[in-house]
Design an enzyme around this catalytic site. Structure first.
Site, PDB file in Angstrom:
ATOM      1  CG  HIS A  65      44.804  33.760  33.035  1.00  0.00           C
ATOM      2  ND1 HIS A  65      43.918  33.104  33.848  1.00  0.00           N
ATOM      3  CD2 HIS A  65      45.937  33.874  33.770  1.00  0.00           C
ATOM      4  CE1 HIS A  65      44.486  32.826  35.004  1.00  0.00           C
ATOM      5  NE2 HIS A  65      45.721  33.284  34.986  1.00  0.00           N
ATOM      6  CG  HIS A  67      46.397  37.005  38.165  1.00  0.00           C
ATOM      7  ND1 HIS A  67      45.691  36.247  39.074  1.00  0.00           N
ATOM      8  CD2 HIS A  67      46.860  36.120  37.247  1.00  0.00           C
ATOM      9  CE1 HIS A  67      45.716  34.972  38.720  1.00  0.00           C
ATOM     10  NE2 HIS A  67      46.426  34.865  37.606  1.00  0.00           N
ATOM     11  CD  GLU A 145      42.068  33.507  42.901  1.00  0.00           C
ATOM     12  OE1 GLU A 145      42.777  33.105  41.973  1.00  0.00           O
ATOM     13  OE2 GLU A 145      42.508  34.200  43.839  1.00  0.00           O
ATOM     14  CB  SER A 149      42.984  23.680  50.480  1.00  0.00           C
ATOM     15  OG  SER A 149      44.043  24.044  51.340  1.00  0.00           O
ATOM     16  CG  HIS A 183      44.175  29.813  42.936  1.00  0.00           C
ATOM     17  ND1 HIS A 183      45.107  28.931  43.410  1.00  0.00           N
ATOM     18  CD2 HIS A 183      44.876  30.738  42.236  1.00  0.00           C
ATOM     19  CE1 HIS A 183      46.320  29.326  43.034  1.00  0.00           C
ATOM     20  NE2 HIS A 183      46.200  30.416  42.329  1.00  0.00           N
ATOM     21  CG  HIS A 210      45.517  29.404  37.875  1.00  0.00           C
ATOM     22  ND1 HIS A 210      44.850  30.234  38.727  1.00  0.00           N
ATOM     23  CD2 HIS A 210      46.306  30.213  37.123  1.00  0.00           C
ATOM     24  CE1 HIS A 210      45.201  31.489  38.507  1.00  0.00           C
ATOM     25  NE2 HIS A 210      46.082  31.508  37.534  1.00  0.00           N
ATOM     26  CD  GLU A 213      51.029  28.256  37.303  1.00  0.00           C
ATOM     27  OE1 GLU A 213      50.148  28.203  38.174  1.00  0.00           O
ATOM     28  OE2 GLU A 213      51.588  29.304  36.963  1.00  0.00           O
TER      29      GLU A 213
HETATM   30  O1  MCF Z   1      48.849  32.512  37.214  1.00  0.00           O
HETATM   31  C1  MCF Z   1      49.856  32.916  38.086  1.00  0.00           C
HETATM   32  C2  MCF Z   1      50.524  31.683  38.602  1.00  0.00           C
HETATM   33  N1  MCF Z   1      49.590  30.706  39.131  1.00  0.00           N
HETATM   34  C3  MCF Z   1      48.689  30.962  40.119  1.00  0.00           C
HETATM   35  N2  MCF Z   1      48.253  32.082  40.604  1.00  0.00           N
HETATM   36  C4  MCF Z   1      48.544  33.345  40.289  1.00  0.00           C
HETATM   37  C5  MCF Z   1      49.299  33.782  39.187  1.00  0.00           C
HETATM   38  N3  MCF Z   1      49.461  35.087  39.280  1.00  0.00           N
HETATM   39  C6  MCF Z   1      48.812  35.493  40.347  1.00  0.00           C
HETATM   40  N4  MCF Z   1      48.227  34.455  40.976  1.00  0.00           N
HETATM   41  C7  MCF Z   1      47.435  34.617  42.210  1.00  0.00           C
HETATM   42  C8  MCF Z   1      46.195  33.792  42.346  1.00  0.00           C
HETATM   43  O2  MCF Z   1      45.108  34.332  41.703  1.00  0.00           O
HETATM   44  O3  MCF Z   1      48.211  34.248  43.303  1.00  0.00           O
HETATM   45  C9  MCF Z   1      47.345  34.161  44.404  1.00  0.00           C
HETATM   46  C10 MCF Z   1      46.017  33.714  43.856  1.00  0.00           C
HETATM   47  O4  MCF Z   1      45.034  34.565  44.313  1.00  0.00           O
HETATM   48  C11 MCF Z   1      47.893  33.339  45.516  1.00  0.00           C
HETATM   49  S1  MCF Z   1      48.212  31.675  45.190  1.00  0.00           S
HETATM   50  C12 MCF Z   1      49.812  31.689  44.578  1.00  0.00           C
HETATM   51 FE    FE Z   2      47.172  33.184  36.500  1.00  0.00          FE
END
Ligand code: MCF
Ligand code: FE
Length: 407
Positions: A65, A67, A145, A149, A183, A210, A213
């Site tokens: 996992h 990003h 992704e 909502s 997401h 996710h 969390e």
């Molecule tokens: O995993 C971490 C923390 N949790 C959620 N989202 C993200 C994380 N790092 C990047 N993200 C991204 C997610 O894929 O943040 C974006 C999304 O596209 C905006 S939502 C916080």
């Molecule tokens: Fe993440």
């Protein structure tokens, strides 16, 4: 066919088998694994790359996992509290994404490779990381992704997701595998979840989401309360969560190669459901420490396999799996350090591969020949300590072999 030998071959198989003075014969798949002595006897004409003293050969690491689009963050985002982090992401997202050029992401991928990772599960929000992933020799399961909502936006959002996924599918290959990311339960409308999961079932694509969390997410999903309420009211004019955790999980039935990331606030019932779904849990210990100051209770997972993920530089200071493994080893101080190191290496190889639906992560005949080699600084006194010593001492690797090729 090629062959390589090392002082210790760490198989990461179900018995944690370690072969002293071992060797592996491979093409794109592993052909045979045995002692160097036996391999030399059986393949007298095969040239063997014999590594030096104190060398280790093991499966390449799987970062389940990550990003990559958030790779430009170092000192910008707020840590310590999930809500503060979320607001800082909203504020700086555009700037960070723009700074994460193809070149920057390629540099990060190169370092990811040098630190022993041969496979990633890349969560892609915009496909801005796609070109760099395609160019890299690292195996990428590319999770397009879906997020959003608001009910009146679902058609547009789904169309955008579909076009990103279709575009990724044009580049599908044995080391670039399109997949689907939902997401989270708080940020994706149930209609979007349902439609995206129908695509996953129809096209047999891996899925990752996710899940639970933070405490803020828990309060919002279960009680429509807490700081998320303020956030949703202000940004989206929404006062109720679109689905309860169990309703959300219920949507994932019959999805194969499924994983949920974080799960630190998942209830026993949620975990039972995750187990029934046959899913894995992506454990991102550094991200959880930085964003929420929480830690996944591994004892509660029982039979659910867990994997290791760094998450992005949005919630980590490193994308190295060995850094992440050291953090995991230190954070779970209630576990025996020697035994837990064995569990961690298996989580970072075989479990990661399983979660992504791949045939990797273990040195066993007919599995993909994805391997790394490196040297420990000194003689290993006790072979039982080897996994711990690997985690403690490895920063960079020497050889990286992906699909049988040195890369
Ligand atoms: O995993 C971490 C923390 N949790 C959620 N989202 C993200 C994380 N790092 C990047 N993200 C991204 C997610 O894929 O943040 C974006 C999304 O596209 C905006 S939502 C916080
Ligand atoms: Fe993440």
């Amino acid at each position: 066919m090629k062959a390589i030998s090392a002082s210790y071959v760490v198989t990461c198989d179900e018995n944690n088998r370690i072969i002293k003075d071992g060797a592996v014969v491979f093409s794109d798949k592993i052909v045979e694994i045995n002692t160097l002595f036996e391999i030399k006897n059986k393949y007298p004409n095969l040239e063997i790359k014999e590594l030096e003293e104190n060398s280790i050969l093991m499966p390449g690491l799987v970062n389940s996992h990550i990003h990559l689009e958030f790779s430009a963050n170092t000192t910008t985002l707020k840590y310590g509290n999930f809500y503060s982090w979320l607001n800082s992401v909203i504020k700086h997202r555009e700037d960070l994404i723009n700074k994460a050029t193809n070149e920057l992401i390629s540099t990060k991928l190169n370092k990811i490779k040098k630190t022993g990772t041969t496979t990633i599960g890349a969560i892609s929000s915009y496909s801005f990381d796609m070109e760099a992933c395609i160019k890299s020799p690292i195996n990428t399961v590319f999770f397009c992704e879906v997020i959003g909502s608001k009910a009146d936006m679902v058609d547009t959002l789904f169309a955008d997701f579909r076009s990103r996924l279709n575009n990724a599918k044009k580049f599908a290959s044995k080391n670039f595998i399109p997949a689907i990311a939902i997401h989270s339960p708080y940020s994706v409308h149930p209609f979007l979840v349902r439609e995206a999961l129908n695509v996953a079932r129809d096209e047999n694509l891996a899925v990752s989401s996710h899940f639970l969390e933070s405490q803020e997410e828990f309060e919002w999903l279960h009680k429509d309360e807490g700081s998320f309420l303020e956030f949703f009211k202000n940004f989206l004019n929404q006062e109720k969560a679109t689905s309860k955790p169990m309703e959300f999980l219920g949507l994932f039935s019959k999805v194969k190669n499924l994983s949920f990331t974080h799960c630190v606030e998942a209830s026993d019932d949620d975990l039972e459901k995750i187990k029934d779904l046959g899913a894995s849990i992506n454990h991102c210990v550094t991200s959880n420490r930085l964003l929420n100051n929480t830690k996944l209770d591994l004892d509660k997972l029982k039979d659910i396999p867990f994997t290791i993920g760094t998450d992005g530089l949005s919630s980590n200071n490193s994308l190295s799996m060995f850094d992440e493994l050291r953090n995991a080893l230190m954070a779970h101080y209630d576990k025996n350090v020697v035994e837990f190191s064995k569990t961690l290496l298996k989580a970072a190889t075989f479990n990661g591969s399983r979660a992504l639906g791949l045939n990797k992560g273990v040195l066993k005949e007919s599995f993909d020949a994805d391997m790394i080699s490196f040297k420990l600084p000194n003689k290993i006194e006790d072979i039982n300590d080897i996994c711990m010593q690997i985690i403690l001492h490895t920063k960079f690797v020497d050889d990286v072999i992906i699909g049988g090729e040195y890369v």
